[in-house]
Design an enzyme around this catalytic site. Sequence first.
Site, PDB file in Angstrom:
ATOM      1  N   ASP A  46      37.052  43.741  33.934  1.00  0.00           N
ATOM      2  CA  ASP A  46      36.613  42.409  33.514  1.00  0.00           C
ATOM      3  C   ASP A  46      35.739  42.476  32.262  1.00  0.00           C
ATOM      4  O   ASP A  46      35.310  43.554  31.828  1.00  0.00           O
ATOM      5  CB  ASP A  46      35.835  41.740  34.642  1.00  0.00           C
ATOM      6  CG  ASP A  46      36.747  41.128  35.690  1.00  0.00           C
ATOM      7  OD1 ASP A  46      37.970  41.075  35.463  1.00  0.00           O
ATOM      8  OD2 ASP A  46      36.240  40.704  36.750  1.00  0.00           O
ATOM      9  N   LYS A  68      37.921  37.450  31.624  1.00  0.00           N
ATOM     10  CA  LYS A  68      38.011  36.001  31.679  1.00  0.00           C
ATOM     11  C   LYS A  68      36.617  35.450  31.421  1.00  0.00           C
ATOM     12  O   LYS A  68      35.703  35.705  32.190  1.00  0.00           O
ATOM     13  CB  LYS A  68      38.527  35.523  33.033  1.00  0.00           C
ATOM     14  CG  LYS A  68      39.911  36.042  33.386  1.00  0.00           C
ATOM     15  CD  LYS A  68      40.382  35.553  34.733  1.00  0.00           C
ATOM     16  CE  LYS A  68      40.759  34.099  34.690  1.00  0.00           C
ATOM     17  NZ  LYS A  68      41.906  33.808  33.836  1.00  0.00           N
ATOM     18  N   MET A 181      28.016  31.548  37.206  1.00  0.00           N
ATOM     19  CA  MET A 181      28.903  30.935  36.204  1.00  0.00           C
ATOM     20  C   MET A 181      28.656  29.429  36.052  1.00  0.00           C
ATOM     21  O   MET A 181      29.579  28.619  36.103  1.00  0.00           O
ATOM     22  CB  MET A 181      30.371  31.189  36.577  1.00  0.00           C
ATOM     23  CG  MET A 181      30.728  32.658  36.625  1.00  0.00           C
ATOM     24  SD  MET A 181      32.425  32.975  37.182  1.00  0.00           S
ATOM     25  CE  MET A 181      32.299  32.554  38.937  1.00  0.00           C
TER      26      MET A 181
END
Length: 265
Positions: A46, A68, A181
Amino acid sequence: MSALSRLTPAIEPGTVWLVGAGPGDPGLLTVHAANALAQADVVVHDALIGEGVLALAREGAVLEYAGKRGGKPSAVQRDICERLIALARAGKRVVRLKGGDPFVFGRGGEEALALAQAGIRFRIVPGVSSGLAALAIHGVPATTRDTNHAVVLATGHAAEGAGGTDWAALARTGAPIVLYMAVSTLPSIAAGLIEGGLAATTPVLVVHAATSTREEIIEASLAELPALAQAGRIASPAIVAIGAIARVRAALAEHLLAYRQAASA
């Protein structure tokens, strides 16, 4: 072979290990995670995996980026799953390396389902969840007997088409909330929590880039969150703790060793 390396089973060719990399500091990897990196033919990682962690991959291993990031060009989840399947079918020993724990807002469940449906054998290696570690190293416990008997882990970035989170309902639980997030959605989250009855003065602790050399800490109130976010004072990646647990740090700060100093001692 070292005593620690004998604790971890061998990665068989044609299998995939979904591995949690923890919050960033290589010292917070599990033994299984470190040993997996030392065996892998391919490491599909990631965006938030630091160089210190990737440096533990064995010499000759292929490092493939599959990051991402919200608001930025990102790999498509379907393509990541298909790549893992293709690598396994090619007989590779594959490590899918994900920040924190792969099953806590890490899409590890989606990848495990895709592998199972394709008939690919896999192993899950849990990691230290970034949301809890970022708080703990700064003296913020997820629970204490004096403040709370439950804690809510929530993401501010819902999957497309999944519908939004009912922040007012979460506020009414009275449990502290730990956000992952959520930087881009903090204004709407704060509004929803206050609408649900959470006091504007509720303490908040923000940890940016936890355990890294770029780490920053912001202490504020719930009412101050929107202005801080809109002014760019809160940068991603960040963990945001909202509730009574955020107050505990003040009682511990005088005697709590700075994390970076303690880690290098």
